[in-house]
Write a protein that holds these residues in place. Structure first.
Motif, PDB file in Angstrom:
ATOM      1  N   PRO A 216      35.985  36.063  36.166  1.00  0.00           N
ATOM      2  CA  PRO A 216      35.798  37.169  37.118  1.00  0.00           C
ATOM      3  C   PRO A 216      36.518  36.925  38.444  1.00  0.00           C
ATOM      4  CG  PRO A 216      33.836  35.818  37.111  1.00  0.00           C
ATOM      5  CD  PRO A 216      34.758  35.236  36.047  1.00  0.00           C
ATOM      6  N   LYS A 217      37.779  36.630  38.374  1.00  0.00           N
ATOM      7  CA  LYS A 217      38.626  36.299  39.521  1.00  0.00           C
ATOM      8  C   LYS A 217      39.654  37.408  39.716  1.00  0.00           C
ATOM      9  CE  LYS A 217      42.445  33.047  40.469  1.00  0.00           C
ATOM     10  NZ  LYS A 217      43.550  34.004  40.144  1.00  0.00           N
ATOM     11  N   MET A 218      39.761  37.915  40.916  1.00  0.00           N
ATOM     12  CA  MET A 218      40.705  38.997  41.189  1.00  0.00           C
ATOM     13  C   MET A 218      41.525  38.658  42.426  1.00  0.00           C
ATOM     14  SD  MET A 218      39.899  43.060  41.576  1.00  0.00           S
ATOM     15  CE  MET A 218      40.935  44.177  42.540  1.00  0.00           C
ATOM     16  N   ASP A 219      42.837  38.523  42.245  1.00  0.00           N
ATOM     17  CA  ASP A 219      43.741  38.327  43.372  1.00  0.00           C
ATOM     18  C   ASP A 219      43.824  39.602  44.204  1.00  0.00           C
ATOM     19  OD1 ASP A 219      44.223  35.957  42.069  1.00  0.00           O
ATOM     20  OD2 ASP A 219      46.354  36.332  41.703  1.00  0.00           O
ATOM     21  N   HIS A 220      44.042  39.433  45.503  1.00  0.00           N
ATOM     22  CA  HIS A 220      44.330  40.611  46.332  1.00  0.00           C
ATOM     23  C   HIS A 220      45.547  41.356  45.796  1.00  0.00           C
ATOM     24  CE1 HIS A 220      45.969  42.961  49.707  1.00  0.00           C
ATOM     25  NE2 HIS A 220      44.724  43.032  50.138  1.00  0.00           N
ATOM     26  N   LEU A 221      46.478  40.638  45.188  1.00  0.00           N
ATOM     27  CA  LEU A 221      47.674  41.267  44.615  1.00  0.00           C
ATOM     28  C   LEU A 221      47.325  42.393  43.645  1.00  0.00           C
ATOM     29  CD1 LEU A 221      49.732  38.027  43.904  1.00  0.00           C
ATOM     30  CD2 LEU A 221      50.417  39.835  45.481  1.00  0.00           C
ATOM     31  N   VAL A 222      46.182  42.273  42.950  1.00  0.00           N
ATOM     32  CA  VAL A 222      45.800  43.271  41.952  1.00  0.00           C
ATOM     33  C   VAL A 222      45.492  44.622  42.597  1.00  0.00           C
ATOM     34  CG1 VAL A 222      44.203  43.785  40.049  1.00  0.00           C
ATOM     35  CG2 VAL A 222      44.930  41.437  40.456  1.00  0.00           C
ATOM     36  N   CYS A 223      45.315  44.651  43.889  1.00  0.00           N
ATOM     37  CA  CYS A 223      45.009  45.914  44.567  1.00  0.00           C
ATOM     38  C   CYS A 223      46.207  46.861  44.637  1.00  0.00           C
ATOM     39  CB  CYS A 223      44.444  45.646  45.959  1.00  0.00           C
ATOM     40  SG  CYS A 223      42.728  45.057  45.908  1.00  0.00           S
ATOM     41  N   PHE A 224      47.332  46.478  44.021  1.00  0.00           N
ATOM     42  CA  PHE A 224      48.413  47.441  43.799  1.00  0.00           C
ATOM     43  C   PHE A 224      48.000  48.465  42.748  1.00  0.00           C
ATOM     44  CE2 PHE A 224      49.135  45.093  39.917  1.00  0.00           C
ATOM     45  CZ  PHE A 224      49.712  46.017  39.053  1.00  0.00           C
ATOM     46  N   LEU A 225      47.057  48.093  41.883  1.00  0.00           N
ATOM     47  CA  LEU A 225      46.772  48.886  40.691  1.00  0.00           C
ATOM     48  C   LEU A 225      46.201  50.271  40.978  1.00  0.00           C
ATOM     49  CD1 LEU A 225      46.929  48.946  37.637  1.00  0.00           C
ATOM     50  CD2 LEU A 225      44.688  47.815  37.547  1.00  0.00           C
ATOM     51  N   PRO A 226      45.275  50.457  41.936  1.00  0.00           N
ATOM     52  CA  PRO A 226      44.800  51.821  42.196  1.00  0.00           C
ATOM     53  C   PRO A 226      45.933  52.786  42.522  1.00  0.00           C
ATOM     54  CG  PRO A 226      43.422  50.237  43.345  1.00  0.00           C
ATOM     55  CD  PRO A 226      44.558  49.462  42.762  1.00  0.00           C
ATOM     56  N   GLY A 227      46.860  52.363  43.354  1.00  0.00           N
ATOM     57  CA  GLY A 227      47.979  53.231  43.706  1.00  0.00           C
ATOM     58  C   GLY A 227      48.878  53.521  42.525  1.00  0.00           C
ATOM     59  N   THR A 228      49.127  52.514  41.693  1.00  0.00           N
ATOM     60  CA  THR A 228      49.976  52.710  40.519  1.00  0.00           C
ATOM     61  C   THR A 228      49.321  53.651  39.523  1.00  0.00           C
ATOM     62  OG1 THR A 228      51.001  50.526  40.803  1.00  0.00           O
ATOM     63  CG2 THR A 228      51.128  51.521  38.618  1.00  0.00           C
ATOM     64  N   LEU A 229      48.031  53.469  39.277  1.00  0.00           N
ATOM     65  CA  LEU A 229      47.312  54.370  38.374  1.00  0.00           C
ATOM     66  C   LEU A 229      47.337  55.807  38.905  1.00  0.00           C
ATOM     67  CD1 LEU A 229      44.239  52.111  37.587  1.00  0.00           C
ATOM     68  CD2 LEU A 229      45.938  52.879  35.914  1.00  0.00           C
ATOM     69  N   ALA A 230      47.141  55.966  40.216  1.00  0.00           N
ATOM     70  CA  ALA A 230      47.169  57.304  40.814  1.00  0.00           C
ATOM     71  C   ALA A 230      48.553  57.928  40.693  1.00  0.00           C
ATOM     72  CB  ALA A 230      46.734  57.225  42.273  1.00  0.00           C
ATOM     73  N   LEU A 231      49.584  57.119  40.870  1.00  0.00           N
ATOM     74  CA  LEU A 231      50.954  57.618  40.731  1.00  0.00           C
ATOM     75  C   LEU A 231      51.204  58.102  39.307  1.00  0.00           C
ATOM     76  CD1 LEU A 231      53.798  57.993  41.974  1.00  0.00           C
ATOM     77  CD2 LEU A 231      54.293  55.630  41.266  1.00  0.00           C
ATOM     78  N   GLY A 232      50.705  57.359  38.328  1.00  0.00           N
ATOM     79  CA  GLY A 232      50.851  57.786  36.945  1.00  0.00           C
ATOM     80  C   GLY A 232      50.129  59.087  36.666  1.00  0.00           C
ATOM     81  N   ALA A 233      48.899  59.188  37.169  1.00  0.00           N
ATOM     82  CA  ALA A 233      48.137  60.426  36.975  1.00  0.00           C
ATOM     83  C   ALA A 233      48.836  61.605  37.639  1.00  0.00           C
ATOM     84  CB  ALA A 233      46.727  60.259  37.539  1.00  0.00           C
ATOM     85  N   HIS A 234      49.427  61.386  38.801  1.00  0.00           N
ATOM     86  CA  HIS A 234      50.177  62.437  39.497  1.00  0.00           C
ATOM     87  C   HIS A 234      51.368  62.912  38.672  1.00  0.00           C
ATOM     88  CE1 HIS A 234      51.952  64.665  42.851  1.00  0.00           C
ATOM     89  NE2 HIS A 234      53.076  64.012  42.653  1.00  0.00           N
ATOM     90  N   ASN A 235      51.884  62.013  37.832  1.00  0.00           N
ATOM     91  CA  ASN A 235      53.045  62.343  36.994  1.00  0.00           C
ATOM     92  C   ASN A 235      52.641  62.719  35.570  1.00  0.00           C
ATOM     93  OD1 ASN A 235      55.900  61.782  38.341  1.00  0.00           O
ATOM     94  ND2 ASN A 235      54.429  60.340  39.232  1.00  0.00           N
TER      95      ASN A 235
END
Length: 377
Positions: A216-235
């Protein structure tokens, strides 16, 4: 956007003596230097920046002279030689699969196909070792095969592979089915293997998998994912991608809001049991951009002002705790200026069409590149 510096002011630096015996990292130089030059060329129309983009692109090409065509990590841009790190013949997944947006655009503008062919991400499309779309962190430059199999993360050494699958598909006019297929499979793999919720607060987070053991370890780097998922949904991608983006955005916000300084740790460990909260692992903050990057996307697509408020809170914490006259650590990561502050500026801009996400795709260093088929200048 109007740039306040003219290219003539930069000429002395560009006209410096030829470089010799200087090693640079292929990935970092591509996303920062090549991406920055291409982006500036499009924003200014000044041919100088395209010429310099071609120059640095050509200097980086020796990295691809490997038995497998998987590039070496380091290039001597003066001597025209390349090599792996001293300690391994492996390259990281992110290094070899997050250079395509830039080299594809350089190829399109110069009409020189070798830039694109030598860097195409399809080299890993059919490799064995994937796990429901998730991909191991390392790849060998000699064999062209994945190594350290069974270890999967969306954090360091892997993150931008997933980002560039989607962004290449968008950049190319949504015509490259292999890229879309790999991206959709990866999202399903994340949901199946890496997604968990904490105790009472029910925060959704993305962990890591090591030989079928969940961490259950999450890098701060993974916080790119919400924006990427939203970009995909927008497209036009599935609506549940946006649902997941909303949940993960809340978690990334809480990684800041629940800390005494209002600044996220580099790594967080989440509690799966009844006890609420999360324990910071790396108790430092490097001013990384991923959370404010995702806030920018979320605000653009939802127009919900809470994302601006969250970004403002982060900026205030930066000012309070990291702005110093004489630093204990005498350096600052370049991504703070290149990405973090740029995304904050765009987040707070009242012009929702400034660098429109229907016209530009941002590389992983926040440099906007045009979505094709915009004709080259």
């Amino acid at each position: 956007m109007q740039l306040m510096v003219e290219s003539s002011q930069l000429a002395p630096a560009f006209n410096s003596p030829p470089l010799s015996n200087v090693d640079v990292n292929l990935f970092e130089s591509t996303i920062r230097i090549l991406g920055g030059l291409l982006s500036t060329y499009h924003l200014t129309g000044d041919q100088l920046f395209l010429e310099k983009a071609k120059d640095i692109g050509s200097r980086l090409m020796p990295a691809f002279k490997t038995p497998s065509k998987i590039p070496y990590s380091d290039v001597n841009i003066g001597k025209g030689t390349a090599h792996p790190p001293r300690w391994t013949s492996d390259s990281t997944l992110a290094e070899v699969t997050s250079i395509q947006l830039e080299f594809r655009e350089l190829s399109r503008l110069t009409q020189e196909p070798h830039y694109q062919v030598r860097t195409q991400g399809g080299l890993v499309h059919k490799l064995p070792g994937k796990h429901d779309g998730l991909v191991p962190m390392f790849i060998n430059t000699n064999s062209g095969q994945f190594t350290h199999k069974g270890v999967f993360t969306l954090g360091a050494r892997a993150d931008s592979y997933y980002e560039y699958l989607l962004k290449q598909w968008i950049q190319g006019g949504k015509t490259e089915d292999d890229l879309l297929e790999d991206y959709l499979q990866a999202v399903e793999g994340v949901k199946k293997h890496l997604l968990r919720q904490t105790g009472p607060s029910r925060l959704t987070f993305v962990g890591e998998l090591s030989h079928n053991r969940f961490n259950p370890k999450m890098d701060h780097l993974v916080c790119f994912l919400p924006g990427t998922l939203a970009l995909g949904a927008h497209n036009g991608l599935p609506g549940d991608h946006m649902d997941l983006a909303l949940q993960l955005m809340e978690t990334c916000h809480q990684m800041y809001a629940q800390m005494e300084t209002g600044l996220s740790p580099e790594i967080a460990h989440f509690n799966l049991q009844a006890r609420d909260g999360r324990d910071p692992a790396d108790r430092h903050n490097l001013l990384r951009p991923e959370t404010v990057e995702s806030l920018f996307y979320m605000y653009r697509f939802t127009k919900d002002t809470k994302y601006r408020d969250w970004g403002w809170d982060i900026l205030q914490s930066f000012n309070k705790y990291t702005k110093v006259q004489r630093s204990h650590r005498p350096d600052m990561e370049s991504f703070f200026l290149g990405e973090t502050l740029k995304y904050l500026y765009l987040l707070f801009s009242d012009d929702m069409e400034l660098l429109s996400l229907d016209k530009y795709v941002f590389n992983t260093e926040a440099h906007p590149l045009p979505i094709w088929p915009s004709p080259p200048k």
